[in-house]
Design an enzyme around this catalytic site. Structure first.
Site, PDB file in Angstrom:
ATOM      1  N   TYR A  67      46.619  43.878  29.549  1.00 12.20           N
ATOM      2  CA  TYR A  67      45.545  44.643  28.891  1.00 12.20           C
ATOM      3  C   TYR A  67      46.068  45.897  28.180  1.00 12.20           C
ATOM      4  O   TYR A  67      45.295  46.830  27.947  1.00 12.20           O
ATOM      5  CB  TYR A  67      44.473  45.009  29.911  1.00 12.20           C
ATOM      6  N   ARG A  96      28.765  34.133  31.179  1.00 13.89           N
ATOM      7  CA  ARG A  96      28.542  35.486  31.713  1.00 13.89           C
ATOM      8  C   ARG A  96      27.085  35.699  32.125  1.00 13.89           C
ATOM      9  O   ARG A  96      26.812  36.415  33.083  1.00 13.89           O
ATOM     10  CB  ARG A  96      29.004  36.529  30.703  1.00 13.89           C
ATOM     11  N   LYS A 116      38.025  35.488  36.423  1.00 13.76           N
ATOM     12  CA  LYS A 116      38.422  36.780  36.990  1.00 13.76           C
ATOM     13  C   LYS A 116      38.131  36.831  38.502  1.00 13.76           C
ATOM     14  O   LYS A 116      37.405  35.990  39.039  1.00 13.76           O
ATOM     15  CB  LYS A 116      37.688  37.896  36.246  1.00 13.76           C
ATOM     16  N   HIS A 132      37.524  35.985  31.007  1.00 19.01           N
ATOM     17  CA  HIS A 132      38.163  36.569  29.819  1.00 19.01           C
ATOM     18  C   HIS A 132      38.297  35.487  28.761  1.00 19.01           C
ATOM     19  O   HIS A 132      38.415  34.310  29.091  1.00 19.01           O
ATOM     20  CB  HIS A 132      39.559  37.086  30.190  1.00 19.01           C
ATOM     21  N   THR A 148      30.195  40.692  26.377  1.00 21.24           N
ATOM     22  CA  THR A 148      30.938  41.370  27.454  1.00 21.24           C
ATOM     23  C   THR A 148      29.993  41.877  28.539  1.00 21.24           C
ATOM     24  O   THR A 148      30.274  41.756  29.729  1.00 21.24           O
ATOM     25  CB  THR A 148      31.731  42.566  26.863  1.00 21.24           C
ATOM     26  N   ARG A 175      34.372  31.983  22.895  1.00 16.77           N
ATOM     27  CA  ARG A 175      33.699  33.289  22.986  1.00 16.77           C
ATOM     28  C   ARG A 175      32.182  33.123  22.962  1.00 16.77           C
ATOM     29  O   ARG A 175      31.453  33.858  23.629  1.00 16.77           O
ATOM     30  CB  ARG A 175      34.209  34.243  21.910  1.00 16.77           C
ATOM     31  N   ASN A 215      33.000  40.826  34.834  1.00 18.96           N
ATOM     32  CA  ASN A 215      32.255  39.921  33.947  1.00 18.96           C
ATOM     33  C   ASN A 215      32.758  38.473  33.962  1.00 18.96           C
ATOM     34  O   ASN A 215      32.621  37.760  32.984  1.00 18.96           O
ATOM     35  CB  ASN A 215      32.195  40.500  32.524  1.00 18.96           C
ATOM     36  N   PHE A 256      38.080  52.911  30.510  1.00 15.24           N
ATOM     37  CA  PHE A 256      37.926  51.954  31.612  1.00 15.24           C
ATOM     38  C   PHE A 256      39.226  51.232  31.959  1.00 15.24           C
ATOM     39  O   PHE A 256      39.233  50.338  32.805  1.00 15.24           O
ATOM     40  CB  PHE A 256      36.831  50.931  31.283  1.00 15.24           C
ATOM     41  N   GLU A 283      48.721  35.357  24.811  1.00 14.57           N
ATOM     42  CA  GLU A 283      48.154  35.370  26.169  1.00 14.57           C
ATOM     43  C   GLU A 283      48.484  34.082  26.933  1.00 14.57           C
ATOM     44  O   GLU A 283      48.738  34.126  28.141  1.00 14.57           O
ATOM     45  CB  GLU A 283      46.643  35.586  26.095  1.00 14.57           C
TER      46      GLU A 283
HETATM   47  P1  CMP Z   1      37.809  40.974  28.583  1.00  9.87           P
HETATM   48  O1  CMP Z   1      37.235  39.937  27.667  1.00  9.87           O
HETATM   49  O2  CMP Z   1      38.678  40.498  29.672  1.00  9.87           O
HETATM   50  O3  CMP Z   1      38.619  42.057  27.721  1.00  9.87           O
HETATM   51  C1  CMP Z   1      38.626  43.429  27.994  1.00  9.87           C
HETATM   52  C2  CMP Z   1      37.868  43.776  29.217  1.00  9.87           C
HETATM   53  O4  CMP Z   1      37.579  45.138  29.402  1.00  9.87           O
HETATM   54  C3  CMP Z   1      36.489  43.142  29.148  1.00  9.87           C
HETATM   55  O5  CMP Z   1      36.587  41.756  29.262  1.00  9.87           O
HETATM   56  C4  CMP Z   1      35.780  43.852  30.285  1.00  9.87           C
HETATM   57  O6  CMP Z   1      36.018  43.244  31.537  1.00  9.87           O
HETATM   58  C5  CMP Z   1      36.460  45.212  30.264  1.00  9.87           C
HETATM   59  N1  CMP Z   1      35.527  46.212  29.768  1.00  9.87           N
HETATM   60  C6  CMP Z   1      35.032  46.324  28.517  1.00  9.87           C
HETATM   61  N2  CMP Z   1      34.176  47.374  28.454  1.00  9.87           N
HETATM   62  C7  CMP Z   1      34.146  47.916  29.698  1.00  9.87           C
HETATM   63  C8  CMP Z   1      33.467  49.024  30.275  1.00  9.87           C
HETATM   64  N3  CMP Z   1      32.656  49.781  29.539  1.00  9.87           N
HETATM   65  N4  CMP Z   1      33.680  49.294  31.569  1.00  9.87           N
HETATM   66  C9  CMP Z   1      34.527  48.532  32.315  1.00  9.87           C
HETATM   67  N5  CMP Z   1      35.205  47.466  31.810  1.00  9.87           N
HETATM   68  C10 CMP Z   1      35.012  47.176  30.534  1.00  9.87           C
END
Ligand code: CMP
Length: 142
Positions: free
Chosen positions: A50, A103, A10, A116, A92, A86, A113, A58, A127
């Protein structure tokens, strides 16, 4: 069984020059890189990628963040790729991510984070197709 999954490095991690370290962790964990590129998403592309999170509070922040700089999508292959990747990236929220995960090492918050990972084989297929053509993948299949 060999599976495919999509990783994305990212914008936060690309800006920190962490891409090399992250790719090394992925390859050291036994994943084969089928295709990889550096690109930048438009708001429409990030919103589509997304779309499943459209109703989440969010969503807007997530779309803005994913357009804030370059991203590096990577199509990966390995036995049990979805679950193993994962596990490699960790939770996350980096505060909850286990030691030794991507992470834990590179993420700064739940939103920013670093990486993905697809959450299922079927979503991985969708994807990977979002970023790569069949021929880009086929070029790297043994
Ligand atoms: P990702 O694995 O890319 O898939 C969904 C994304 O949503 C996740 O990683 C985070 O980057 C984002 N995400 C999930 N929860 C939150 C949150 N509470 N606030 C902001 N971003 C979030």
């Amino acid at each position: 069984m060999a599976e495919r999954t999509l990783a994305i490095i990212k914008p936060d991690a690309v800006k920190k020059n962490a891409a090399g370290g992250i790719i090394a962790m992925i390859q050291d964990a036994g994943f084969k890189v089928l295709a990889m590129k550096q690109t930048r998403l438009t708001p429409a592309q990030a919103g589509e990628f997304y779309a499943v999170h459209k109703e989440r509070p969010f969503y807007g922040e997530l779309v803005n963040f994913m357009c804030s700089g370059a991203v590096i999508p990577i199509a990966l292959e390995k036995d049990n790729a979805v679950a193993d990747y994962r596990a490699l990236i960790g939770a996350t929220d980096p505060a909850e991510a286990a030691d030794g995960t991507i992470r834990k090492k590179y993420a700064s918050s739940k939103g920013e984070n670093a990486v993905h990972g697809s959450d299922s084989v079927e979503n991985g297929r969708i994807e990977i197709g979002f970023f790569f053509s069949e021929s880009e993948i086929a070029a790297n299949v043994a």
